[in-house]
Design an enzyme around this catalytic site. Structure first.
Site, PDB file in Angstrom:
ATOM      1  N   ARG A   1       0.813  -1.224   0.000  1.00 56.85           N
ATOM      2  CA  ARG A   1       0.000   0.000   0.000  1.00 56.85           C
ATOM      3  C   ARG A   1       0.847   1.274   0.000  1.00 56.85           C
ATOM      4  NH1 ARG A   1       0.071  -1.849   4.953  1.00 56.85           N
ATOM      5  NH2 ARG A   1      -1.617  -3.339   4.848  1.00 56.85           N
TER       6      ARG A   1
ATOM      7  N   THR B   1      16.307   5.375  13.108  1.00 58.22           N
ATOM      8  CA  THR B   1      17.576   4.689  13.395  1.00 58.22           C
ATOM      9  C   THR B   1      17.897   3.679  12.281  1.00 58.22           C
ATOM     10  OG1 THR B   1      16.423   2.995  14.720  1.00 58.22           O
ATOM     11  CG2 THR B   1      17.319   4.883  15.930  1.00 58.22           C
TER      12      THR B   1
ATOM     13  N   HIS C   1       5.198 -12.307  14.953  1.00 61.76           N
ATOM     14  CA  HIS C   1       4.914 -11.102  15.743  1.00 61.76           C
ATOM     15  C   HIS C   1       3.718 -11.307  16.659  1.00 61.76           C
ATOM     16  CE1 HIS C   1       1.647  -9.041  13.204  1.00 61.76           C
ATOM     17  NE2 HIS C   1       2.116  -9.866  12.296  1.00 61.76           N
TER      18      HIS C   1
ATOM     19  N   GLU D   1       5.390  -5.212  14.482  1.00 58.25           N
ATOM     20  CA  GLU D   1       5.561  -5.670  13.094  1.00 58.25           C
ATOM     21  C   GLU D   1       4.669  -4.882  12.163  1.00 58.25           C
ATOM     22  OE1 GLU D   1       4.587  -8.250   9.522  1.00 58.25           O
ATOM     23  OE2 GLU D   1       3.311  -7.302  10.990  1.00 58.25           O
ATOM     24  N   GLU D   2       3.416  -4.657  12.600  1.00 57.85           N
ATOM     25  CA  GLU D   2       2.436  -4.034  11.696  1.00 57.85           C
ATOM     26  C   GLU D   2       2.866  -2.655  11.191  1.00 57.85           C
ATOM     27  OE1 GLU D   2       0.299  -5.521  10.220  1.00 57.85           O
ATOM     28  OE2 GLU D   2      -0.407  -7.216  11.399  1.00 57.85           O
TER      29      GLU D   2
ATOM     30  N   GLU E   1      14.750  -3.846  14.788  1.00 58.08           N
ATOM     31  CA  GLU E   1      15.612  -3.231  15.807  1.00 58.08           C
ATOM     32  C   GLU E   1      16.392  -4.289  16.575  1.00 58.08           C
ATOM     33  OE1 GLU E   1      16.201  -0.146  15.509  1.00 58.08           O
ATOM     34  OE2 GLU E   1      14.635  -0.108  13.973  1.00 58.08           O
TER      35      GLU E   1
ATOM     36  N   SER F   1      26.733 -12.978 -20.747  1.00 62.70           N
ATOM     37  CA  SER F   1      27.679 -14.075 -20.492  1.00 62.70           C
ATOM     38  C   SER F   1      28.354 -14.005 -19.115  1.00 62.70           C
ATOM     39  CB  SER F   1      28.712 -14.174 -21.622  1.00 62.70           C
ATOM     40  OG  SER F   1      29.500 -13.011 -21.649  1.00 62.70           O
TER      41      SER F   1
ATOM     42  N   HIS G   1      21.144  -8.015   0.126  1.00 63.01           N
ATOM     43  CA  HIS G   1      21.083  -9.330  -0.529  1.00 63.01           C
ATOM     44  C   HIS G   1      20.972  -9.131  -2.047  1.00 63.01           C
ATOM     45  CE1 HIS G   1      20.290 -13.568  -1.008  1.00 63.01           C
ATOM     46  NE2 HIS G   1      20.252 -13.757   0.305  1.00 63.01           N
TER      47      HIS G   1
ATOM     48  N   GLY H   1       6.724  -3.204  -3.716  1.00 64.31           N
ATOM     49  CA  GLY H   1       6.650  -3.321  -2.269  1.00 64.31           C
ATOM     50  C   GLY H   1       6.805  -4.737  -1.784  1.00 64.31           C
TER      51      GLY H   1
HETATM   52 ZN   LIG Z   1       1.075 -10.090  10.520  1.00 64.33          ZN
END
Ligand SMILES: [Zn+2]
Length: 733
Positions: free
Chosen positions: A205, A265, A363, A410-411, A419, A612, A677, A687
């Site tokens: 979103r 942070t 979570h 988490e949300e 953190e 290549s 990564h 997203g």
């Molecule tokens: Zn969830």
């Protein structure tokens, strides 16, 4: 968060087995394993024959422990009141989870971080021309659902919207993707200086206000269209499971494609006393989510061209794009303050290699009562931990350290996990074997996405868990489902001819992100899905009533998730050698390479591009992966491997667990250095959705061929480092 697209009703089937029959089927499956084990020596990747027998015996004991009755009771308790980050109940739940871990006999503690978290002070949305309408912005209680009247519900809003007070003409922008703005341009419509209304779906979103702002919009509304999420899908709550007229999807719009975690942070832990910088992941324009009930008067007041056919939803109107004559006034004010997050961490020390850590998390914070998201996953995790407590009393000793985590925040933006992982980054880089996540758990088919060096491992794990409805393994059920769903005979043959089922790659949307994409720890996300239709995501109706009436009301899939994650954690913790295998990884990278070549071929006007360097690196990787997997099989088969000392095996493990780290590049991806990564990242313009070989793929999608070439070199460097690592591991066999 973890928003999965739900299956269509035609895939749904009723629970075939009542609880007692399900338990009987499980016991029978256990019995068969035992009989089988007695006939010929059991084989388990990474285990000597005798240790495999012992492991399977412990797993059988484990399987009897997770209890649907307890899963239900834990959900009833943890979802009894709204428990969003910053609420009193959120803190109480964290303390309760801590006491649960301790009552299971585990060593546990809470770690606290201060994170920037906005809550609404005032919200108003009015249509002021051509007529007047004041949006309700409120989800009404439902008589049959007791939790819908709970005090303390967080109002409907998008976290990390800025304050704003804007009045402007409205434009309908479909899903608000970059391609939708191309379509608007063809219609001669600009959103500059206007407020856009986008429907939920097709992207994270937070991408919608970001892209709107890039096109000059001054405000953004996001609504749930009943075609995607409401009465078009089926009966609405409480008659059915789908989103009712005033149901609203809350949610974060933090720019998580730049980095998740506390916006003040970036890249380091927000421990007490940490330096808080100016937030860098807030949206640029005010944004508010609304119901389709509130969207209808606004969309009905639009004129201008009729919206393209695939833009039309299921409201009883002709959809127009605008601009105007609808004019809306949007005014939002938020309280941005540092808020404590409470992560609950439990630890079972390893007996042989305590410095190798297997980490598992889910979570505990919700947007409101959050029975499905996240308690359905968290209570499975709690039952795993309780089962380990019982096994420890019976004499089980994991060889490696197991760490169980219940994340807060988490949300709003993976705050607690990010953190924690940033704070402990140096230790995690050295010690972490793997991170196993879950979030929402439904009913149906096993979902696994993750690092492909664990693909073979998770195939084995899935073969060891019995499906509660069909009595076959969850692997067999998933395989038949995929074959049934295959669109062509060729696709079907590909599934039938490949020994392992493919697992998806991880983008973002839950707490694995920091472990995988920032720290390079092999990760996976697990959950059952496909058979709970519904539309209560991030609303007040995601509660105990909805979950027990419309989802896994018998909690047999909660138990299946405990067994799946439990087997995975136990095998990783107990194995004589870590069960990483690289053939599937190499095969998957080769697939991604072919996709990029295809993308180049299908891009009109693309200049010649030399693939290549990548294809050569993939060949080297394939050869090294085959060499490792073969040497491993030979050495394990002869028993030589398992006669080595714990020290020698530990050194081999160290190479294996570090292999995923080699896929990182310290400088990170273009314009988002936090994401290091080189194989997996959430899309910069999608997203949640994953982009594989992201540096190169996204440059190609943006037709930036110079950047694609530079990114190819970085990916090749990472793949070669990975190849060298598994060569070093093979040399130890
Ligand atoms: Zn969830």
């Amino acid at each position: 968060m973890s928003f999965r697209s739900r299956s269509l009703a035609r895939f749904a089937r009723p629970l075939a087995l009542p609880l007692a029959a399900g338990a009987a089927a499980l016991m029978l499956a256990g019995l068969l394993t035992a009989v089988h084990a007695a006939d010929n020596p059991p084989q388990l990747t990474g285990f000597s024959p005798q240790d495999a027998a012992s492991e399977l015996a412990w797993e059988q004991k484990f399987d009897a422990l997770p209890s649907p009755v307890r899963l239900r009771a834990d959900m009833y308790h943890l979802s009894a009141l709204p428990h969003n980050l910053g609420s009193e109940r959120d803190h109480e739940n964290a303390e309760w989870i801590l006491h649960q871990f301790q009552s299971y006999g585990l060593d546990a503690h809470i770690e606290e971080f201060d994170v920037l978290f906005p809550t609404p002070i005032s919200r108003s949305l009015e249509l002021i021309a051509p007529e007047h309408y004041s949006a309700q912005l409120k989800e009404p209680p439902v008589a049959v659902d007791p939790d819908s009247t709970d005090p303390g519900q967080l109002p409907t809003y998008n976290a990390y919207s800025p304050d704003g007070d804007v009045t402007a003409q409205l434009v309908y922008v479909n899903y608000g993707l970059p391609s939708d703005y191309d379509e608007l341009a063809k219609l001669g419509i600009s959103v500059k200086g206007r407020i856009v209304i986008a429907r939920y779906g097709m992207s994270w979103r937070g991408i919608k206000p970001k892209v709107a702002a890039e096109h000059g919009a001054v405000g953004c509304l996001i609504y749930s269209d009943p075609r995607d999420d409401g009465y078009f899908q089926g009966d609405i709550f409480p008659q059915g499971p789908f989103r009712p007229w005033q149901g609203v999807q809350r949610g974060s719009v933090m720019m998580m494609e730049v980095h998740p975690g506390d916006p003040t942070t970036p890249g380091y832990g927000s421990v007490p006393g940490a330096k808080h910088e100016k937030p860098d992941t807030l949206e640029k324009i005010p944004v508010l989510p609304i119901s389709y009930g509130d969207a209808l008067p606004l969309l009905r007041a639009l004129a201008g061209p009729v919206a393209p056919e695939n833009w039309r939803g299921a409201l009883p109107i002709t959809y127009h794009a605008g601009p105007g004559p609808a004019v809306v006034h949007l005014a939002l004010k938020f309280d941005y303050k540092l808020t404590p997050t409470y992560d609950v961490i439990a630890r079972i020390p390893g007996s042989t290699w305590p410095g190798q850590w297997v980490i598992r998390g889910n979570h505990h914070d919700g947007w409101v009562n959050g029975a499905e998201d996240p308690i359905s996953g968290l209570d499975a995790e709690l039952e795993e931990a309780r089962a380990y407590g019982q096994l420890l009393k019976q004499g089980w000793r994991p060889k490696r350290t197991i760490i169980y985590c219940a994340w807060d925040g988490e949300e709003p933006g993976l705050l607690g996990s990010t953190e924690w992982a940033e704070t402990h980054a140096a230790e995690l880089e050295q010690h972490a074997v793997a991170y196993i996540n879950s979030d929402t758990n439904d009913r149906g088919y096993l979902g696994v996405e993750g690092s492909h060096s664990l693909e073979h491992f998770f195939n084995d794990v899935a073969k060891s868990v019995t499906d509660p409805e069909t009595g076959e393994s969850v692997w067999e059920r998933l395989r038949s489902h995929r074959i049934e769903e295959a669109k062509t005979a060729a696709d079907k043959a590909k599934i039938e001819n490949r020994p392992d089922l493919r697992i998806g790659a991880l983008g973002s949307g839950s707490d694995y992100s920091t472990f995988l994409q920032h720290l390079g720890i092999a990760s996976a996300n697990l959950g059952y899905q496909g058979e709970c239709n519904g539309g209560i995501y991030h609303s007040i109706y995601d509660d105990f009533y909805w979950y027990t009436h419309f989802c896994d009301g018998t909690y047999v899939y909660g138990r299946a998730l405990s067994q799946t994650a439990g087997h995975a954690v136990m095998r990783l913790a107990d194995a004589d050698v870590l069960p990483f295998q690289f053939g599937d990884f190499a095969d998957t990278i080769a697939l991604y390479q072919r996709q990029l070549e295809e993308l180049h071929k299908n891009t009109a006007g693309a200049p010649a591009f030399d693939f290549s360097p990548l294809s050569d690196a993939v060949s080297r990787l394939k050869a090294a992966a085959a060499r490792y997997d073969q040497a491993f099989a030979a050495d394990a088969g002869s028993g030589n491997l398992y006669s080595e000392s714990a020290e020698q095996l530990g050194a081999l493990d160290q190479l294996l667990l570090q292999s995923e780290r080699k896929l990182m590049d310290a400088a990170g991806l273009p314009r988002r250095p936090w994401y290091k990564h080189q194989i997996y990242a959430p899309g910069f313009y999608t997203g949640y959705g994953v982009k594989t070989l992201p540096g190169m793929r996204e440059a190609m999608e943006q037709k930036n061929w110079d950047e694609a070439e530079r990114e190819q070199a970085i990916i090749v460097k990472a793949l070669d480092a990975f190849t060298a690592q598994i060569q070093a591991a093979a040399a130890k066999l």
